[in-house]
Design a protein around this motif. Sequence first.
Motif, mmCIF file in Angstrom:
data_model
loop_
_atom_site.group_PDB
_atom_site.id
_atom_site.type_symbol
_atom_site.label_atom_id
_atom_site.label_comp_id
_atom_site.label_asym_id
_atom_site.label_seq_id
_atom_site.Cartn_x
_atom_site.Cartn_y
_atom_site.Cartn_z
ATOM 1 N N GLU A 48 4.102 -6.944 10.154
ATOM 2 C CA GLU A 48 5.236 -7.652 10.745
ATOM 3 C C GLU A 48 6.157 -8.250 9.697
ATOM 4 O OE1 GLU A 48 3.860 -10.500 13.532
ATOM 5 O OE2 GLU A 48 3.005 -9.017 14.907
ATOM 6 N N ASP A 49 5.623 -8.522 8.499
ATOM 7 C CA ASP A 49 6.467 -9.154 7.484
ATOM 8 C C ASP A 49 7.500 -8.202 6.887
ATOM 9 O OD1 ASP A 49 4.613 -7.613 6.077
ATOM 10 O OD2 ASP A 49 4.507 -9.023 4.404
ATOM 11 N N LEU A 50 7.459 -6.915 7.277
ATOM 12 C CA LEU A 50 8.494 -5.989 6.825
ATOM 13 C C LEU A 50 9.804 -6.188 7.584
ATOM 14 C CD1 LEU A 50 6.570 -2.621 6.305
ATOM 15 C CD2 LEU A 50 7.523 -4.124 4.543
ATOM 16 N N ALA A 51 9.723 -6.782 8.760
ATOM 17 C CA ALA A 51 10.939 -7.044 9.541
ATOM 18 C C ALA A 51 11.866 -7.958 8.745
ATOM 19 C CB ALA A 51 10.587 -7.667 10.879
ATOM 20 N N GLY A 52 13.137 -7.603 8.707
ATOM 21 C CA GLY A 52 14.121 -8.386 7.989
ATOM 22 C C GLY A 52 14.278 -8.039 6.523
ATOM 23 N N ARG A 53 13.468 -7.095 6.016
ATOM 24 C CA ARG A 53 13.576 -6.719 4.597
ATOM 25 C C ARG A 53 14.787 -5.816 4.357
ATOM 26 N NH1 ARG A 53 9.006 -7.348 1.299
ATOM 27 N NH2 ARG A 53 7.704 -9.015 2.143
ATOM 28 N N ARG A 54 15.408 -5.999 3.208
ATOM 29 C CA ARG A 54 16.477 -5.116 2.743
ATOM 30 C C ARG A 54 15.830 -3.981 1.974
ATOM 31 N NH1 ARG A 54 19.343 -6.851 -0.993
ATOM 32 N NH2 ARG A 54 21.476 -6.276 -0.377
ATOM 33 N N ILE A 55 16.156 -2.744 2.337
ATOM 34 C CA ILE A 55 15.373 -1.625 1.813
ATOM 35 C C ILE A 55 16.249 -0.392 1.511
ATOM 36 C CG2 ILE A 55 13.168 -2.271 2.856
ATOM 37 C CD1 ILE A 55 15.373 0.362 4.512
ATOM 38 N N VAL A 56 15.658 0.504 0.718
ATOM 39 C CA VAL A 56 16.082 1.898 0.658
ATOM 40 C C VAL A 56 14.907 2.721 1.177
ATOM 41 C CG1 VAL A 56 17.732 1.697 -1.219
ATOM 42 C CG2 VAL A 56 15.322 2.100 -1.748
ATOM 43 N N VAL A 57 15.200 3.960 1.530
ATOM 44 C CA VAL A 57 14.190 4.817 2.153
ATOM 45 C C VAL A 57 14.003 6.079 1.323
ATOM 46 C CG1 VAL A 57 13.668 6.238 4.185
ATOM 47 C CG2 VAL A 57 14.625 3.940 4.469
ATOM 48 N N THR A 58 12.742 6.432 1.063
ATOM 49 C CA THR A 58 12.425 7.711 0.420
ATOM 50 C C THR A 58 12.392 8.778 1.513
ATOM 51 O OG1 THR A 58 10.046 7.262 0.630
ATOM 52 C CG2 THR A 58 11.101 6.631 -1.412
ATOM 53 N N PRO A 59 13.314 9.748 1.501
ATOM 54 C CA PRO A 59 13.420 10.656 2.644
ATOM 55 C C PRO A 59 12.304 11.685 2.761
ATOM 56 C CG PRO A 59 15.032 11.230 0.966
ATOM 57 C CD PRO A 59 14.427 9.927 0.540
ATOM 58 N N LEU A 60 11.634 12.011 1.662
ATOM 59 C CA LEU A 60 10.534 12.968 1.736
ATOM 60 C C LEU A 60 9.344 12.351 2.461
ATOM 61 C CD1 LEU A 60 9.528 15.822 0.519
ATOM 62 C CD2 LEU A 60 8.263 14.369 -1.075
ATOM 63 N N ILE A 61 8.775 13.097 3.393
ATOM 64 C CA ILE A 61 7.550 12.673 4.076
ATOM 65 C C ILE A 61 6.463 13.671 3.713
ATOM 66 C CG2 ILE A 61 6.488 12.091 6.291
ATOM 67 C CD1 ILE A 61 9.326 11.735 7.409
ATOM 68 N N PRO A 62 5.680 13.400 2.669
ATOM 69 C CA PRO A 62 4.692 14.374 2.202
ATOM 70 C C PRO A 62 3.515 14.488 3.165
ATOM 71 C CG PRO A 62 4.475 12.335 0.968
ATOM 72 C CD PRO A 62 5.675 12.166 1.855
ATOM 73 N N CYS A 63 2.893 15.655 3.187
ATOM 74 C CA CYS A 63 1.735 15.837 4.073
ATOM 75 C C CYS A 63 0.518 15.082 3.561
ATOM 76 C CB CYS A 63 1.426 17.329 4.223
ATOM 77 S SG CYS A 63 0.654 18.101 2.769
ATOM 78 N N ARG A 64 0.457 14.874 2.242
ATOM 79 C CA ARG A 64 -0.615 14.145 1.547
ATOM 80 C C ARG A 64 -1.958 14.863 1.590
ATOM 81 N NH1 ARG A 64 1.195 9.036 0.060
ATOM 82 N NH2 ARG A 64 3.107 8.376 1.107
ATOM 83 N N THR A 65 -2.015 16.096 2.061
ATOM 84 C CA THR A 65 -3.281 16.821 2.127
ATOM 85 C C THR A 65 -3.265 18.141 1.367
ATOM 86 O OG1 THR A 65 -2.647 17.899 4.207
ATOM 87 C CG2 THR A 65 -3.869 15.826 4.373
ATOM 88 N N CYS A 66 -2.085 18.712 1.086
ATOM 89 C CA CYS A 66 -2.026 20.000 0.398
ATOM 90 C C CYS A 66 -2.426 19.833 -1.070
ATOM 91 C CB CYS A 66 -0.632 20.617 0.514
ATOM 92 S SG CYS A 66 0.646 19.804 -0.501
ATOM 93 N N GLU A 67 -2.614 20.948 -1.755
ATOM 94 C CA GLU A 67 -3.007 20.927 -3.163
ATOM 95 C C GLU A 67 -2.060 20.084 -4.003
ATOM 96 O OE1 GLU A 67 -3.059 23.994 -7.003
ATOM 97 O OE2 GLU A 67 -2.751 24.778 -4.967
ATOM 98 N N TRP A 68 -0.747 20.228 -3.750
ATOM 99 C CA TRP A 68 0.235 19.563 -4.613
ATOM 100 C C TRP A 68 0.288 18.075 -4.359
ATOM 101 C CZ3 TRP A 68 1.067 22.597 -8.383
ATOM 102 C CH2 TRP A 68 0.936 23.974 -8.174
ATOM 103 N N CYS A 69 0.124 17.661 -3.121
ATOM 104 C CA CYS A 69 0.048 16.223 -2.848
ATOM 105 C C CYS A 69 -1.200 15.626 -3.475
ATOM 106 C CB CYS A 69 0.055 15.970 -1.342
ATOM 107 S SG CYS A 69 1.673 16.150 -0.554
#
Length: 355
Positions: free
Chosen positions: A74-95
């Motif tokens: 909940e403490d993320l609410a109100g934060r000023r942010i940028v976003v990393t657009p890549l959403i990695p699968c986190r399971t493949c060999e390269w991740c």
Amino acid sequence: MEALRLIEVNKLVFEQDASIPRLGADEVLVKVMAAGVCGSDYGRVFSLGAHTLPIILGHEFSGLVEAVGPEVREDLAGRRIVVTPLIPCRTCEWCRRGEYSLCDAYGFIGSRRDGAFEQYVAVPASALQVIPDTMTYAEAAVVEPTACMLHAMYRGPSIMGRTVCISGAGPIGLLGVQYAKASGASEVVCVDIIEKKLELARRLGADKTVNLSESDLVPAGLSATDGRGFDFTFETTGNPNVQNGVIQTSAKLGSVVYFGFSGNGLTLNDESLDRILRAEVTLTGAWNSYSTGFPGREWQTAIDMIADHRIDVSAVVSHILPLEEAPSFFEKVRTHQIEHGKVLFAPWGIEGAQL
């Protein structure tokens, strides 16, 4: 809410009554304050389309966390942010190896799912990077392309004390000029075909410039280095003639990192192949902006260098436009009616997206 939707190639629709995205359990709702137009976005609009159509483009953006899903702190609410657009699968060999830019099954905000050319966008909470209070939203919207530039620079050797060529004085090239100077390059030479861009490159730290509308790259590049050639070249144009030329202007044991993509094939001519062999030149590609410890050192370095103004992103931003002007802007680009650098859209008005 307002949104800019790509229906098909060359068909952009500005919507005033688009639905606010529904949040997944692990997502946050971002109020988009500034969103940059990437070179790849022009390709998606004018010729290539996107992986999913219709779609809302936009992957270079900053904003404010407006709401959080039930599985998000909940403490993320109100934060000023940028976003990393890549959403990695986190399971493949390269991740698993930490090479997230090479993920086999990634998602991507703004090309495979709706992006930031809208007033609100839903993104995974894991994609958030908090920005300093001193950083403007407009500055933060340039973090992503700066991280891409850094990833490319890291693909080459150390540039401390080396001669560096930046081919192309577009936004990525101009960011590269500033990074090279801040990182101790002994000499930075920028090449382009537009004198106005080269003037800006000199203002941002380029020691020398070469106007390719007046001089051929190979003799001019070799002359700029007293015949030795460049230790490192960052190639951003994607132009096949330039891609060949930077090989021939490489020093012995020099390195070239290819970043620019034009959709045109590259055939190495005899002179380039001879230089690769005899001078043992290294050719490397760069893709995206991520590395070990997702999103990697590129992102934090980009935030730090912009925050302390070692990289001046205001110098590369040419336009900040309300979202409703986006269709006419793209049409002017398509019909060559406008000169531009990095362009930002401000979905909540340009007052909140000032540099």
